[in-house]
Design a protein around this motif. Structure first.
Motif, short mmCIF file in Angstrom:
data_model
loop_
_atom_site.label_atom_id
_atom_site.label_comp_id
_atom_site.label_asym_id
_atom_site.label_seq_id
_atom_site.Cartn_x
_atom_site.Cartn_y
_atom_site.Cartn_z
N LEU A 1 4.11 4.49 -24.92
CA LEU A 1 3.89 4.22 -23.50
C LEU A 1 3.58 2.75 -23.23
O LEU A 1 3.90 2.23 -22.16
N MET A 2 2.94 2.09 -24.17
CA MET A 2 2.52 0.71 -23.97
C MET A 2 3.44 -0.30 -24.65
O MET A 2 3.08 -1.47 -24.80
N ALA A 3 4.62 0.15 -25.07
CA ALA A 3 5.58 -0.75 -25.72
C ALA A 3 5.96 -1.88 -24.78
O ALA A 3 6.06 -1.70 -23.56
N ASN A 4 6.16 -3.05 -25.32
CA ASN A 4 6.51 -4.22 -24.51
C ASN A 4 7.70 -4.93 -25.15
O ASN A 4 7.60 -5.38 -26.29
N PRO A 5 8.86 -5.00 -24.48
CA PRO A 5 9.11 -4.48 -23.13
C PRO A 5 9.49 -3.00 -23.16
O PRO A 5 9.65 -2.42 -24.24
N GLY A 6 9.62 -2.42 -21.98
CA GLY A 6 10.14 -1.07 -21.88
C GLY A 6 9.11 0.03 -21.80
O GLY A 6 9.47 1.21 -21.75
N GLY A 7 7.83 -0.30 -21.77
CA GLY A 7 6.80 0.72 -21.69
C GLY A 7 6.54 1.15 -20.26
O GLY A 7 7.24 0.78 -19.32
N LEU A 8 5.49 1.94 -20.10
CA LEU A 8 5.14 2.49 -18.79
C LEU A 8 4.78 1.39 -17.80
O LEU A 8 5.10 1.49 -16.61
N LYS A 9 4.12 0.33 -18.27
CA LYS A 9 3.72 -0.75 -17.36
C LYS A 9 4.93 -1.37 -16.67
O LYS A 9 4.94 -1.55 -15.45
N ALA A 10 5.96 -1.68 -17.44
CA ALA A 10 7.17 -2.27 -16.87
C ALA A 10 7.87 -1.30 -15.94
O ALA A 10 8.35 -1.68 -14.86
N LEU A 11 7.93 -0.04 -16.34
CA LEU A 11 8.59 0.97 -15.52
C LEU A 11 7.84 1.17 -14.20
O LEU A 11 8.46 1.28 -13.13
N MET A 12 6.50 1.21 -14.25
CA MET A 12 5.71 1.40 -13.04
C MET A 12 5.84 0.20 -12.11
O MET A 12 5.91 0.35 -10.89
N ARG A 13 5.87 -0.99 -12.67
CA ARG A 13 6.04 -2.19 -11.85
C ARG A 13 7.38 -2.15 -11.12
O ARG A 13 7.47 -2.50 -9.94
N GLU A 14 8.41 -1.73 -11.83
CA GLU A 14 9.74 -1.61 -11.23
C GLU A 14 9.76 -0.53 -10.14
O GLU A 14 10.38 -0.69 -9.09
N THR A 15 9.05 0.57 -10.40
CA THR A 15 8.97 1.68 -9.44
C THR A 15 8.31 1.23 -8.14
O THR A 15 8.83 1.48 -7.04
N VAL B 1 0.84 -1.20 0.00
CA VAL B 1 0.00 0.00 0.00
C VAL B 1 0.88 1.25 0.00
O VAL B 1 0.62 2.21 -0.74
N THR B 2 1.91 1.23 0.82
CA THR B 2 2.85 2.36 0.88
C THR B 2 3.45 2.63 -0.49
O THR B 2 3.57 3.79 -0.92
N ALA B 3 3.83 1.56 -1.20
CA ALA B 3 4.48 1.70 -2.50
C ALA B 3 3.52 2.20 -3.58
O ALA B 3 3.94 2.88 -4.52
N VAL B 4 2.23 1.87 -3.45
CA VAL B 4 1.26 2.27 -4.48
C VAL B 4 0.61 3.62 -4.15
O VAL B 4 0.83 4.61 -4.85
N SER B 5 -0.18 3.68 -3.09
CA SER B 5 -0.91 4.92 -2.80
C SER B 5 -0.13 5.87 -1.90
O SER B 5 -0.27 7.09 -2.02
N GLY B 6 0.69 5.32 -1.00
CA GLY B 6 1.47 6.21 -0.13
C GLY B 6 2.47 7.05 -0.91
O GLY B 6 2.54 8.26 -0.76
N SER B 7 3.24 6.38 -1.75
CA SER B 7 4.24 7.08 -2.57
C SER B 7 3.67 7.55 -3.90
O SER B 7 4.28 8.38 -4.58
N GLY B 8 2.52 7.01 -4.28
CA GLY B 8 1.93 7.27 -5.59
C GLY B 8 1.77 8.73 -5.99
O GLY B 8 2.02 9.08 -7.16
N PRO B 9 1.36 9.63 -5.07
CA PRO B 9 1.23 11.03 -5.48
C PRO B 9 2.52 11.60 -6.07
O PRO B 9 2.48 12.39 -7.01
#
Length: 275
Positions: A248-262, A173-181
């Motif tokens: 943004l949706m390129a696979n691999p290397g798009g936003l989804k992969a970057l956000m998961r890593e974040t 939760v901290t990683a998603v909504s706590g840090s998300g802003p």
């Protein structure tokens, strides 16, 4: 989104009346919490908080406060050890502790506050300061259903509350909504920089990026549609949005992969801090 006032406690002590604690206090008062039932302990209250307490009849730093129905911990986590002895003296047999201290587990709190029996650990985020927060909460085994409803009402005064089946999920939760802003704020920065690179004047790019993200967020807030459906609704086949989304949706290397890593990195750090 408003919590029913009848689940608010008759007596509450707020430890720490900074930005988050102050926002919660304003939410409680707006929901019908009697000011006479609230006391605040803060060694360095702001001028604004001093005025609010004087205007509403809220006890500020009382000498001998009675043990309350609810004790809310909203100080900086590093201050817990120093204040633990004084805080433990405020905990009665039926006192519910609601903690928003980052990185402090229910086990940490019960160890430092031996008198505690019922503890709710919550992780609100920064938008709670304007009543639009997202909070994840976990209850110890000693929390009764009436106490959980009280905690729910207190936390809902600043936004939505999601009750977690296990405290182990707090780090996620901290990683998603706590840090998300912060992730969203950085998105605005990046969108503005991209606009400048595309030829827009800096001030115009900043205004457009800010308005775009806040407007899209408000649309998401008001709409019953899923984010996926909203994205599809604004994307014409073969159009400009589709061209941008291909990147943004390129696979691999798009936003989804970057956000998961974040999120994974933030969760790992939360686990380290809690350990």
């Amino acid at each position: 989104m408003s919590a029913p006032a009848h689940h608010l406690p008759s007596s509450l002590i707020l430890i720490g009346a900074g930005k988050m604690g102050g926002a919660m206090l304003e939410g409680w008062l707006a929901e019908g919490m009697p000011p006479k039932g609230v006391a605040i302990i803060d060694p360095r209250p702001s001028e604004e908080m001093i005025r609010l307490c004087a205007d509403r009849g809220i006890a500020l730093n009382p000498q001998r406060p009675e043990k309350p129905e609810v004790l809310v911990l909203a100080v900086k986590p590093q201050m817990l050890d120093e204040a633990a002895k004084e805080l433990d003296a405020l905990v009665g047999p039926q006192t519910l502790i609601v903690s928003i201290l980052a990185g402090k587990t229910i086990g940490d709190l019960r160890k430092r506050l031996p008198a505690s029996r019922a503890v709710v650990r919550a992780m609100p985020n920064l938008p709670a300061s304007i009543g639009r927060g997202a909070t994840g909460a976990a209850a110890s085994e000693g929390v009764s259903e009436p106490q959980r409803l009280v905690a729910d009402s207190l936390l809902k005064s600043v936004g939505i509350v999601e009750w977690l089946p296990s405290e182990d999920l707090i780090d996620a939760v901290t990683a998603v909504s706590g840090s998300g802003p912060a992730y969203v704020f950085h998105l605005v920065e990046c969108l503005a920089e991209a606009g400048i690179a595309a030829g827009l004047p800096e001030d115009l790019a900043q205004r457009l990026a800010r308005a775009t993200v806040t407007g899209a967020g408000e649309l998401l807030f008001q709409s019953d549609l899923s984010p996926e459906t909203l994205r599809q609704n604004v994307t014409s086949p073969g159009g400009t949005t589709a061209a941008g989304l291909q990147v943004l949706m390129a696979n691999p290397g798009g936003l989804k992969a970057l956000m998961r890593e974040t999120v994974a990195a933030a969760k790992k750090r939360a686990e380290e801090l809690a350990g």
